[in-house]
Design a protein around this motif. Structure first.
Motif, short mmCIF file in Angstrom:
data_model
loop_
_atom_site.label_atom_id
_atom_site.label_comp_id
_atom_site.label_asym_id
_atom_site.label_seq_id
_atom_site.Cartn_x
_atom_site.Cartn_y
_atom_site.Cartn_z
N ASP A 128 0.82 -1.20 0.00
CA ASP A 128 0.00 0.00 0.00
C ASP A 128 0.86 1.26 0.00
N GLU A 129 2.18 1.09 0.07
CA GLU A 129 3.11 2.20 0.00
C GLU A 129 3.53 2.41 -1.46
N MET A 130 3.99 3.62 -1.75
CA MET A 130 4.49 3.89 -3.09
C MET A 130 5.81 3.16 -3.29
N PRO A 131 6.02 2.59 -4.48
CA PRO A 131 7.33 1.99 -4.76
C PRO A 131 8.42 3.04 -4.66
N LYS A 132 9.60 2.60 -4.34
CA LYS A 132 10.73 3.52 -4.21
C LYS A 132 11.78 3.17 -5.27
N GLY A 133 12.62 4.12 -5.58
CA GLY A 133 13.72 3.87 -6.49
C GLY A 133 13.54 4.54 -7.82
N ASP A 134 14.29 4.04 -8.79
CA ASP A 134 14.34 4.62 -10.12
C ASP A 134 13.04 4.32 -10.87
N LYS A 135 12.70 5.21 -11.79
CA LYS A 135 11.52 4.95 -12.61
C LYS A 135 11.58 5.76 -13.90
N LEU A 136 10.93 5.22 -14.92
CA LEU A 136 10.66 5.96 -16.15
C LEU A 136 9.35 6.71 -15.93
N ASP A 191 4.16 5.66 -14.63
CA ASP A 191 5.45 5.53 -13.94
C ASP A 191 5.82 4.06 -14.00
N ALA A 192 7.03 3.75 -14.42
CA ALA A 192 7.50 2.36 -14.50
C ALA A 192 8.79 2.24 -13.70
N TRP A 193 8.72 1.54 -12.57
CA TRP A 193 9.88 1.40 -11.69
C TRP A 193 10.79 0.29 -12.18
N MET A 194 12.06 0.65 -12.36
CA MET A 194 13.09 -0.31 -12.76
C MET A 194 14.45 0.26 -12.38
N ASP A 195 15.43 -0.58 -12.30
CA ASP A 195 16.78 -0.14 -11.94
C ASP A 195 17.42 0.56 -13.14
N TYR A 232 7.73 -6.38 -20.36
CA TYR A 232 9.04 -5.88 -19.94
C TYR A 232 9.38 -6.39 -18.53
N PRO A 233 10.08 -7.52 -18.44
CA PRO A 233 10.38 -8.12 -17.13
C PRO A 233 11.29 -7.28 -16.26
N GLN A 234 11.98 -6.30 -16.83
CA GLN A 234 12.84 -5.44 -16.03
C GLN A 234 12.05 -4.41 -15.20
N ILE A 235 10.76 -4.27 -15.49
CA ILE A 235 9.92 -3.34 -14.73
C ILE A 235 9.39 -4.07 -13.49
N ASN A 236 9.60 -3.47 -12.32
CA ASN A 236 9.18 -4.07 -11.05
C ASN A 236 7.77 -3.68 -10.63
N ALA A 237 7.37 -2.47 -10.99
CA ALA A 237 6.05 -1.96 -10.64
C ALA A 237 5.67 -0.89 -11.65
N VAL A 238 4.38 -0.70 -11.80
CA VAL A 238 3.90 0.32 -12.73
C VAL A 238 2.69 1.02 -12.12
#
Length: 136
Positions: A9-17, A46-50, A100-106
């Protein structure tokens, strides 16, 4: 009832497109005029990925092009009609995560800027967040 994912329920953290203000004409909605005349839809993704590798290498081959996600959004919004914006957003998110398997969350936000309500609005819409491993 416990949620299936601790912290989901929290926003993903880290890098994103980040893709903002994508505008397309589509035929989504439950009213007959929405299906015949269509209307403008505004989408944010927003697409979270490294992004560390591409940040260091400066090579497109080490990341995902914004235009790849743009094409998914365009295909869904300009494609087959959906009754609900929830369904449009779900289709965009599930296609993005599947392709796109490199995306962790969208996160997908779909808005209707031209909606008949009493009072000024920028748009009305929905926003969903989907996680790899939970939703796909």
């Amino acid at each position: 009832m416990a949620t299936p994912c601790t912290g989901c329920d929290e926003m993903p953290k880290g890098d994103k497109l980040v893709l903002r203000g994508l505008k397309f004409h589509g035929y989504h909605g439950v009213r007959p005029e929405e299906r015949t005349r269509g209307q403008k839809f505004v989408v944010d993704v927003d697409a979270w990925m490294d992004l560390r590798t591409s940040g260091k290498s400066d090579q497109l081959s080490d990341t995902l092009s914004y235009s790849d996600i743009y094409r998914i959004v365009k295909a869904v919004v300009e494609g087959s009609p959906h009754d609900l914006l929830e369904s449009v957003a779900e289709h965009i998110s599930s296609t993005t995560l599947s392709k796109y398997p490199q995306i962790n969350a969208v996160r997908v936000r779909v808005g209707k800027p031209h909606i008949a309500v009493q009072g000024p609005v920028d748009y009305l819409g929905v926003e969903i967040i989907r996680y790899r491993g939970i939703d796909i």
